[in-house]
Design a protein around this motif. Sequence first.
Motif, mmCIF file in Angstrom:
data_model
loop_
_atom_site.group_PDB
_atom_site.id
_atom_site.type_symbol
_atom_site.label_atom_id
_atom_site.label_comp_id
_atom_site.label_asym_id
_atom_site.label_seq_id
_atom_site.Cartn_x
_atom_site.Cartn_y
_atom_site.Cartn_z
ATOM 1 N N MET A 132 0.849 -1.200 0.000
ATOM 2 C CA MET A 132 0.000 0.000 0.000
ATOM 3 C C MET A 132 0.884 1.249 0.000
ATOM 4 S SD MET A 132 -2.878 -1.277 2.679
ATOM 5 C CE MET A 132 -1.672 -1.514 3.948
ATOM 6 N N TYR B 298 -6.852 -4.296 7.109
ATOM 7 C CA TYR B 298 -7.067 -3.851 5.734
ATOM 8 C C TYR B 298 -7.163 -5.051 4.803
ATOM 9 C CZ TYR B 298 -1.925 -4.395 5.926
ATOM 10 O OH TYR B 298 -0.650 -4.868 6.126
ATOM 11 N N ARG C 139 8.967 -5.879 10.212
ATOM 12 C CA ARG C 139 9.117 -4.454 9.898
ATOM 13 C C ARG C 139 10.246 -3.885 10.755
ATOM 14 N NH1 ARG C 139 3.740 -5.257 11.484
ATOM 15 N NH2 ARG C 139 2.130 -4.971 9.897
ATOM 16 N N ALA D 167 -2.827 -6.506 8.902
ATOM 17 C CA ALA D 167 -1.641 -7.272 9.280
ATOM 18 C C ALA D 167 -1.514 -7.142 10.796
ATOM 19 C CB ALA D 167 -0.396 -6.715 8.609
ATOM 20 N N GLU E 217 -2.647 6.081 6.620
ATOM 21 C CA GLU E 217 -1.824 5.657 7.756
ATOM 22 C C GLU E 217 -1.415 6.801 8.666
ATOM 23 O OE1 GLU E 217 1.075 2.650 7.362
ATOM 24 O OE2 GLU E 217 -0.414 1.306 6.496
ATOM 25 N N ARG F 275 6.342 0.771 8.794
ATOM 26 C CA ARG F 275 5.157 0.343 8.041
ATOM 27 C C ARG F 275 5.099 0.914 6.628
ATOM 28 N NH1 ARG F 275 -0.042 -0.619 11.811
ATOM 29 N NH2 ARG F 275 -0.232 -2.216 10.203
HETATM 30 N N1 GLY Z 1 1.648 -0.565 6.121
HETATM 31 C C1 GLY Z 1 0.940 -1.741 6.433
HETATM 32 C C2 GLY Z 1 1.551 -2.571 7.472
HETATM 33 O O1 GLY Z 1 2.652 -2.309 7.898
HETATM 34 O O2 GLY Z 1 0.914 -3.490 7.911
#
Ligand code: GLY
Length: 341
Positions: free
Chosen positions: A49, A254, A310, A267, A55, A337
């Motif tokens: 995304m 999402y 992440r 997520a 966000e 993210r």
């Molecule tokens: N930007 C979406 C996530 O980190 O889940």
Amino acid sequence: MKISDVLIIGAGVIGLSIARELRKRGAGRITVLEKGKAAREASWAAAGMLAPQAETDAIDDFYELCSGSRDLYPEFADQLLEETGVNIEFDRSGTMYLAFTDEDVEEIERRFTCQRCAGLSVESLSATECRGLEPGISKDVRDGLLFANDWQVENRKLLEALIEFSRIGEIEIIEDTAVTDLAIDGYEIRGARTGEGHLFAAGQVVLATGAWTSLIKIGELALPVQVKPIRGQMICYQQSEQRFQRVIYSPRGYIVPRAGGRLLAGATVEDVGFDTSNTMRGVDALMANAVEIAPDLADADVSQQWAGLRPIAKDGLPLIGRFANVGNLFLATAHYRNGIL
Ligand code: GLY
Ligand code: FAD
């Protein structure tokens, strides 16, 4: 001893994008070292995304960085297609953000006011308008927002394009080569050493090592940078045909429509170290969030599940730039993210 003008450590989206940009700007010999296989960690696990407005909680410097990056994407996608022949499935259908509870309604009203005041493109939608645009969403939706300028890309195709660019541009990617420490001489990095004691000498070194950045040493010393992994689990439904036009968020998760009827749902956000397992609790939560948005998914097959790490720094912001006191060492990590963005 292998000598590179620029040595990039980490073959994720960040390292590979930097390699491409350096090649285009005329850098000499570029080498990318990768501890495993190229492009198989967070960048592969991501949802793709490009959603600064969905966000963000505030219109601050970080938002400006994110929206500036988004604005570069149309040209980036076109250039990659021209350079490599790979279509990265850059999709400008926009992003919808839905409210189901009183708190959600308050949250999206707050966002609408804040983003409208800042002059951003955001539309307020009634429940009927939401369902008019996306008939597959729940009848329980209260209202929603439409961010026309929040887009998406097939991140795995993006990685394929960047790897193809490397091949064409004679950027050497060396896999299965884990760097343990950087060899330093005074205030200059001489190169990167592997566990086997092999030295890759370089004029300039870039750490694009994602969630693993803090594990690398400078000589005997710990790198004075704190980056840690935050696990994100994802699932993918396989539908007979694609029933959604755009990315759809709720405050709890999402869904992301992809080619061939695939629908990603994400997520989790978990502080569990370097563990990339899927858990029953995580997958159940993802399914519940997806079904809240689109109830028919209760009958759909989850065809795949995966997880990625992440990279996050202490303040949640990316670490990008020249390392203080070491002239030829650069950091590009902690995109948390928004690394695909
Ligand atoms: N930007 C979406 C996530 O980190 O889940
Ligand atoms: P990585 O892709 O993890 O790459 C780092 C590489 O460095 C790895 O290949 C690793 O093996 C290598 N490496 C590390 N240490 C060493 C070493 N010592 N020696 C050699 N190699 C090393 N972002 C978005 O913008 N949009 C999204 O929708 C989105 N969704 C996400 C969903 C999930 C589930 C997850 C997990 C992330 C998501 N992200 C998203 C975030 C995004 O994936 C990351 O911010 C981004 O991929 C980070 O890129 P990177 O290249 O720094 O990290």
